[in-house]
Design an enzyme around this catalytic site. Structure first.
Site, PDB file in Angstrom:
ATOM      1  N   SER A 159       1.095  -1.236  -0.150  1.00  0.00           N
ATOM      2  CA  SER A 159       0.042   0.067   0.025  1.00  0.00           C
ATOM      3  C   SER A 159       0.915   1.242   0.122  1.00  0.00           C
ATOM      4  O   SER A 159       0.131   2.463  -0.179  1.00  0.00           O
ATOM      5  CB  SER A 159      -1.114   0.087   1.193  1.00  0.00           C
ATOM      6  N   LYS A 197       1.493   4.075   7.517  1.00  0.00           N
ATOM      7  CA  LYS A 197       0.542   4.944   6.621  1.00  0.00           C
ATOM      8  C   LYS A 197       1.136   6.173   6.675  1.00  0.00           C
ATOM      9  O   LYS A 197       1.576   6.773   7.737  1.00  0.00           O
ATOM     10  CB  LYS A 197      -1.128   4.712   6.909  1.00  0.00           C
TER      11      LYS A 197
END
Length: 239
Positions: A159, A197
């Site tokens: 991701s 993230k």
């Protein structure tokens, strides 16, 4: 690897379907796992579906199918109402915030290299639990670190590929509980799942933003996310 809550829910669904042939309702799942709202059940079911453990059947209410169970699952152990899991895959137990690492140690006479503890794995994809063991140490250039305490994590997932972070990379994290918008952080969500993230703020909420268009930005209330450190470096091995 499943988190403890994911395993609890998977086994609860499995045992209920063995008993009655019908999946439990969302309210029953919420009560069994002692969660405050059904939104937590939705997140757990989505994570189990993405990992290939369950499947939602279309056009049918409460239609779930258990595809597989954790490898170490023992059918002789029956869950009780209210229910603790019979299996903890990998024997992790309930995930805790990333443990405070020991200060990096110099490993060269000239002080140009230091040893940093590798604390386990971190998800760059669907959140997984961070492993809390110091599995081994790695040696990194001292000028990569700066001040503070540091630890390393091995990346699992894709991701963050547009930020240059790939599956199998090792990230170097400066331990800390604060972050500025745009920082890439280790974030602990609901004291249950750890993920790597980009940190953003959306009004009073916190956004955890992927660096891959295939992944959606996830928005959380500020009390649901704990910053465990910020990215300061990356190591990649070429095979």
């Amino acid at each position: 690897m499943l988190t403890r809550k994911q395993q609890e829910l998977l086994l609860f669904i499995h045992e209920r379907m063995k008993e009655s042939g019908v999946p439990p309702s969302f309210d029953e799942m919420k009560d069994a796992l002692d969660l405050a709202s059904k939104s937590g059940i939705h997140r757990l079911i989505t994570a189990l579906e993405e990992r290939g453990f369950i499947r939602r059947l279309p056009n049918r209410a409460r239609a779930l199918e258990v595809i597989k169970l954790p490898e170490a699952y023992s059918p002789s152990i029956q869950p009780r109402r209210g229910f603790s899991p019979s299996v903890i895959e990998g024997s992790l137990g309930k995930p805790q915030p990333v443990a405070t690492p020991a200060p990096a140690k110099s490993v060269a006479d000239n002080g140009n290299s230091v040893s940093v503890p590798v604390m386990g794995r971190i998800a760059a994809g669907v959140p997984i639990s961070a492993i809390q063991n110091n599995t081994h140490d790695i040696v990194v250039p001292a000028d990569m670190l700066g001040s503070g305490e540091h630890y390393a994590l091995e990346v699992k997932g894709d991701s963050m590929i547009d930020a240059g972070i790939f599956d199998g990379d090792t990230v170097i994290i400066r331990n800390g509980s604060t972050a500025s918008p745009g920082d890439i952080v280790v974030a602990l969500v609901d004291d249950e799942e750890a993920t790597l993230k980009r940190f953003r703020r959306k009004g009073a909420s916190i956004a955890l933003e992927a660096a891959n268009p295939a992944y959606e930005t996830r928005i959380f209330g500020p009390d649901r996310v704990k910053v465990q450190g910020k990215l300061v470096g990356l190591i990649r091995r070429y095979h």
